[in-house]
Design an enzyme around this catalytic site. Structure first.
Site, short mmCIF file in Angstrom:
data_model
loop_
_atom_site.label_atom_id
_atom_site.label_comp_id
_atom_site.label_asym_id
_atom_site.label_seq_id
_atom_site.Cartn_x
_atom_site.Cartn_y
_atom_site.Cartn_z
N HIS A 1 25.71 55.29 14.73
CA HIS A 1 27.15 55.16 15.27
C HIS A 1 27.91 53.67 14.91
CE1 HIS A 1 25.85 58.20 18.56
NE2 HIS A 1 25.43 57.92 17.42
N CYS B 1 27.51 60.84 14.66
CA CYS B 1 26.56 61.70 14.92
C CYS B 1 26.43 63.02 15.12
CB CYS B 1 25.82 60.78 16.35
SG CYS B 1 24.41 60.72 16.53
#
Ligand SMILES: *[C@@H]1O[C@H](CO)[C@@H](O)[C@H](O)[C@H]1NC(C)=O
Ligand SMILES: *[C@@H]1O[C@H](CO)[C@@H](O)[C@H](O)[C@H]1NC(C)=O
Ligand SMILES: *[C@@H]1O[C@H](CO)[C@@H](O)[C@H](O)[C@H]1NC(C)=O
Length: 340
Positions: A267, A154
């Site tokens: 994620h 991320c």
């Protein structure tokens, strides 16, 4: 009747098996086993597969809970989900506290077989400077011949994109906050390299139809922008793309051509270990996705030739710290490790 007779057949064949086993090799009682050498060599004997891998995770500024746990200006944190994600794949974690002196960070990096850059929000300032510095150390160690992997997640993806392009304005805005999404492979060969090696063909198929990847970002990079930036397109191969909430396509997974560097805009750690946001997928397939990424990354770390002193590792392991339960105050993470 048919089932009873087939049951009988299978019972009698197992009996026959036991019988022939017993006649060819006398049955050992537990006390007789001592002189039967257990031939399981210590797992450390394989030079190219180090089975005591340690992963450095760089801490992120703040308390991870918007001041609910700490307002200390030098506080930094690691969401425990990253730690558990690594532990579940067979490795231990050393926290790399981003605002510690450079010499200490250099020492800690000598104890680890791979590094994670986590999600977060700090795109500039001392944190970004530290990430660039650690990223350079990772590239240098690989250039010197060690296999030293990085998994950038991320914000980590975004900062590595900025570092490689050397363009602080390279990122674009996307609408992908708290959204489970699909992953679209740019070509079939992408399934043969990087993290996707560990995915079954069925799971690869499902990635493009089922929302198994958790996204939580407002920045990203489009495939066009990545491909037209020479530094980025020479460094990274695009593995997957994903449409945001408005249908705008961003790059969701990349793998470096010449380094064991994987960057994911999504994620992998949340599917298994975060419960605070209802969009996070927790289906069995979603869990398999997380585990496959963890297993791949740690398989890369086992190739690292770093063999740190176990004493030094123990002194620096994250087990020297206790995680705090932050889910109940609605911080966005269920547990965090705080460094202050
Ligand atoms: C941090 O500061 C905020 C705002 O002043 C306050 O509400 C909060 O209780 C503080 N947090 C801690 C852990 O003291
Ligand atoms: C992926 O690897 C397998 C096994 O090596 C090979 O048979 C297959 O053709 C490869 N697929 C692509 C798309 O490269
Ligand atoms: C943060 O500041 C406190 C108090 O000034 C100090 O004791 C502590 O060592 C600092 N921690 C870090 C990680 O810099």
């Amino acid at each position: 009747m048919a089932s009873i007779s087939s049951l009988f057949t299978s019972l009698s064949s197992s009996f026959l098996f036991l019988f022939s086993f017993a006649t060819s090799q006398s049955i050992l009682l537990p006390t007789d086993r001592s002189n039967q050498a257990q031939n399981c060599p210590s797992s450390s004997s394989e030079p190219l597969s180090y089975n005591y891998p340690v992963i450095g995770i760089v801490t992120h500024p703040g308390d991870g809970a918007s001041g609910r746990l700490s307002n200390a200006t030098n506080a930094s944190y690691i969401a425990a989900s990253y730690v558990k994600f690594i532990e579940a794949a067979g490795a231990r974690v050393v926290p790399i506290v981003y605002n510690e002196p450079e010499e200490i960070i250099a020492e800690k990096l000598k104890l680890v077989n791979g590094v994670i850059f986590t999600g977060g929000s700090a795109k500039t300032g001392p944190y970004f400077e530290r990430i660039k510095n650690v990223f350079q150390i990772i590239l240098d160690r690989n250039d010197e011949g060690e296999h030293f992997p990085l998994l950038a997640i991320c914000l980590g993806f975004e900062l590595v994109t900025k570092a490689v392009s050397k363009d602080n304005n390279i990122l674009e805005r996307f609408s992908a906050k708290n959204q489970a999404s699909i992953l679209q492979f740019v070509d079939n060969a992408a399934t043969n390299i990087s993290i996707f090696q560990r995915f079954s063909p069925q799971l690869i198929e499902k990635l493009s139809t089922d929302c198994l990847a958790m996204q939580n970002h407002i920045f990203g990079i489009s495939p066009q922008r990545l491909q037209t930036n020479d530094a980025l397109s020479n460094f990274f191969r695009i593995l997957t793309t994903t449409p945001d909430k408005d249908g705008k396509i961003y790059v969701s997974s990349v793998q470096a051509y010449n380094y064991p560097v994987t960057a994911l805009q999504w994620h992998p750690e949340k599917n298994v270990f975060e419960w605070g946001v209802s969009a996070i997928p927790h289906s069995e397939d979603a869990i398999l996705v997380s585990q496959a990424v963890g297993n791949y990354f740690i398989s890369e770390a086992r190739k690292s030739s770093t063999r740190p002193s176990m004493k030094k590792v123990l002194d620096n392991l994250i087990y020297n710290y206790a995680p705090r339960f932050s889910g109940a105050v609605g911080s966005g993470f269920d547990e965090v490790y705080l460094f202050q």
